[in-house]
Design an enzyme around this catalytic site. Structure first.
Site, PDB file in Angstrom:
ATOM      1  N   HIS A  93      36.816  43.218  68.260  1.00 16.38           N
ATOM      2  CA  HIS A  93      36.307  42.826  69.571  1.00 16.38           C
ATOM      3  C   HIS A  93      36.751  43.773  70.688  1.00 16.38           C
ATOM      4  O   HIS A  93      35.940  44.174  71.520  1.00 16.38           O
ATOM      5  CB  HIS A  93      36.763  41.399  69.873  1.00 16.38           C
ATOM      6  CG  HIS A  93      36.124  40.800  71.082  1.00 16.38           C
ATOM      7  ND1 HIS A  93      34.763  40.587  71.171  1.00 16.38           N
ATOM      8  CD2 HIS A  93      36.645  40.362  72.253  1.00 16.38           C
ATOM      9  CE1 HIS A  93      34.476  40.042  72.345  1.00 16.38           C
ATOM     10  NE2 HIS A  93      35.603  39.893  73.009  1.00 16.38           N
ATOM     11  N   SER A 145      33.608  41.832  76.891  1.00 16.42           N
ATOM     12  CA  SER A 145      33.602  40.399  76.643  1.00 16.42           C
ATOM     13  C   SER A 145      32.992  39.638  77.834  1.00 16.42           C
ATOM     14  O   SER A 145      31.825  39.829  78.152  1.00 16.42           O
ATOM     15  CB  SER A 145      35.022  39.920  76.323  1.00 16.42           C
ATOM     16  OG  SER A 145      35.011  38.653  75.718  1.00 16.42           O
ATOM     17  N   ASP A 169      33.497  41.089  64.028  1.00 16.94           N
ATOM     18  CA  ASP A 169      33.840  40.340  65.229  1.00 16.94           C
ATOM     19  C   ASP A 169      33.002  39.081  65.286  1.00 16.94           C
ATOM     20  O   ASP A 169      31.782  39.136  65.340  1.00 16.94           O
ATOM     21  CB  ASP A 169      33.582  41.226  66.451  1.00 16.94           C
ATOM     22  CG  ASP A 169      33.826  40.519  67.767  1.00 16.94           C
ATOM     23  OD1 ASP A 169      34.237  39.351  67.754  1.00 16.94           O
ATOM     24  OD2 ASP A 169      33.615  41.148  68.809  1.00 16.94           O
TER      25      ASP A 169
END
Length: 536
Positions: free
Chosen positions: A461, A180, A404
């Protein structure tokens, strides 16, 4: 440059005395840099003979970064050293430890743990670090950008690699694994470490070189402009779901992107964020695009995984670990209470996230930093999740599609193609190869020299939480410098036999290879806060 060298000269005066473990019950910690830890707490890692350390790294002025380290279950004396960082910015790496790649998962009672057969310490020595300050148990000044965070991370490793406990790892293969917002942390940290290493080699700095050899980024937030553009396509017709919003919402968010968001982000890319006006431009861009494009697209869904809503009780990963790690008995065992008697724990720190945005950083592209590494031939894995099984890339391009919404794979693929590096067109024009486990298609990939782009099917994710076996298999192949390839295995995991836990009796009863259905059930019945998840 002179200012930086002056600061480094001052830091070196206090930094390079060998760090030492302090009494875990000491009431006063060292004022200078130091390492304070508890060894072999018996929490989480219950495999006989596998060591662990957890505690605090004092990186100066009594500012502390929390860490938790696990030796390899395979061969701690030769296996690689891995640093895991969660994103946010401001999210604790305990997310990764307990829900993605660590030695255990926490049961639904929040009081016991289950051995994770797919733990990444099956094949590596792995350290989970809460950074920047404010993330998890770490305490110190609230930072505003990745460059500042890199300085403290470097300091942390000067402390670790000059300590008796960790000196053996300083010359080991070093893999930085992240996800991320780690798409920003990773390249920035490595670049800063390389600059410091060069200073050490030239005699300009007294210290220990920290040489990162490989970088793994899972579902990274590389480029906001590309990501928001792909989100519009994604919301219009997501493969396997169809349109994610009604015509009215789609029309509004499409207009918002083309008429407002795109221009704001481009202004941000052109701005000088060292000036307050530039920082304000970028903060306005990212907040406006999130409110006008991202939020309408998400609606009441879980942005991590479209198969569940934001309020569902079946979300992955679970937050049972947060209950567990807040237990006084657990905190006492792992040394989380060495600074204060009962520290608070937040999965993600809102203040840190807000300040990074206000500084202008979250609205910027970080592709140039990654391109610098890619052009140098650095060993890189960019991997993403994708819903469903294998389809030709043309089908995905025409349909959009992913599970996602925060980092859909089409946006990530386009980010790597548009990134200014020598292999971008080769990546774009090369067909994906399939990877299978026991004959089942689980992923596909493209390799350009030392750069690998991989897609994992059916994940969300936090990819390893959804597909632990696939993630562990790819991880092992990457850290052993193998090209991703299909495998055959008759086992549901590869963890050694567990010993008894000093906290939870349930660990001792786990078999060598826990039934995979039970493991999946544990994930499925879990709950996950959308508010916390969207910050990762």
């Amino acid at each position: 440059m002179a200012k930086t060298l002056s600061w480094l000269s001052f830091l070196s005066l206090i930094l390079f005395n060998p760090a030492r473990p302090l009494n875990p019950r000491a009431s006063n910690l060292a004022k200078d840099v130091s390492l304070t830890y508890v060894k072999d707490s018996g929490i989480c890692e219950t495999v006989d003979g596998v060591g662990q350390y957890s505690g605090y790294i004092n990186v100066g002025d009594e500012n502390y970064l929390w860490f938790w380290f696990f030796e390899s279950r395979n061969n701690a004396s030769t296996d690689p050293f891995v640093l895991w960082l969660n994103g946010g910015p401001g999210c604790s790496s305990m997310i990764g430890l307990f829900t993605e790649s660590g030695p255990c998962t926490v049961d639904s009672d929040g009081e016991s743990t289950t051995l994770n057969p797919y733990s990444w310490n099956n094949y590596s020595n792995i350290l989970y670090l809460d950074q920047p300050f404010g993330a998890g148990f770490s305490t110190g000044p609230t930072l505003t950008n990745s460059s500042s965070a890199a300085i403290y991370a470097w300091t942390a490793f000067q402390v670790l690699f000059t300590s008796d406990a960790f000196a053996q790892y300083k010359d080991r293969q070093f893999v930085l694994a992240t996800e991320s917002y780690g798409a920003r942390f990773g390249p920035v940290f490595i670049d800063y470490f390389n600059v410091q290493n060069e200073l050490i080699e030239s005699g300009g700095l007294n210290g220990v070189k920290v040489v990162v050899s490989s970088l793994m980024i899972n579902d990274g937030k590389h480029d906001p402009l590309i990501n928001f553009r792909s989100l519009v396509t994604f919301a219009q017709d997501a493969l396997g779901y169809g349109p994610l919003v009604n015509d009215s919402v789609l029309s509004n968010m499409t207009k918002a992107f083309h008429n407002i968001c795109r221009g704001l982000l481009q202004d941000c890319y052109d701005a000088d964020i060292t000036k307050s006006s530039g920082a304000d431009t970028c903060n306005t861009a990212i907040t406006t695009c999130t409110e006008d494009v991202m939020d309408p697209a998400v609606g009441d869904r879980d942005a991590d995984y479209l198969l569940t809503s934001s309020t569902s009780d079946s979300n992955i990963p679970t937050t049972y670990y947060a209950t567990y790690i807040r237990r006084e008995q657990v905190q006492d065992a792992i040394g989380a209470n060495l600074l204060i008697s009962h520290p608070t724990f937040d999965q993600c720190d809102d203040t840190t996230h807000a300040l990074f945005s206000q500084s202008g950083e979250t609205g910027r592209t970080f592709l140039p930093e990654l391109a610098k590494l890619a052009n140098s031939g650095f060993h890189i894995l960019i991997w993403v999740r994708i819903n469903g099984g294998y389809l030709p890339i043309q089908s995905y391009i025409s349909k959009g599609g992913d599970a996602d919404m925060k980092a859909n794979w089409l946006g990530l693929h386009q980010s790597m193609v548009q990134m200014n590096w020598y292999g971008n067109q080769t990546l774009n024009n090369t067909a994906f190869k399939n990877m299978s486990i026991n004959g089942d298609n689980v992923a596909s990939f493209v390799v350009v020299d030392n750069f690998t782009f991989a897609r994992v099917y059916g994940a969300g994710h936090t990819l390893p939480a959804y597909k632990p076996q696939v993630a562990q298999t790819i991880f092992r192949q990457f850290i052993t410098n193998q090209t991703i390839h299909s495998v055959e295995t008759n086992m549901s995991g590869s963890a050694p036999t567990a010993g008894a836990s000093s906290i939870s009796s349930s660990d001792a009863s786990q078999s060598k290879y826990p039934d995979i259905c039970a493991l999946i059930f544990t994930y499925i019945v879990s709950g996950y806060s959308f508010v916390e998840a969207v910050m990762k």
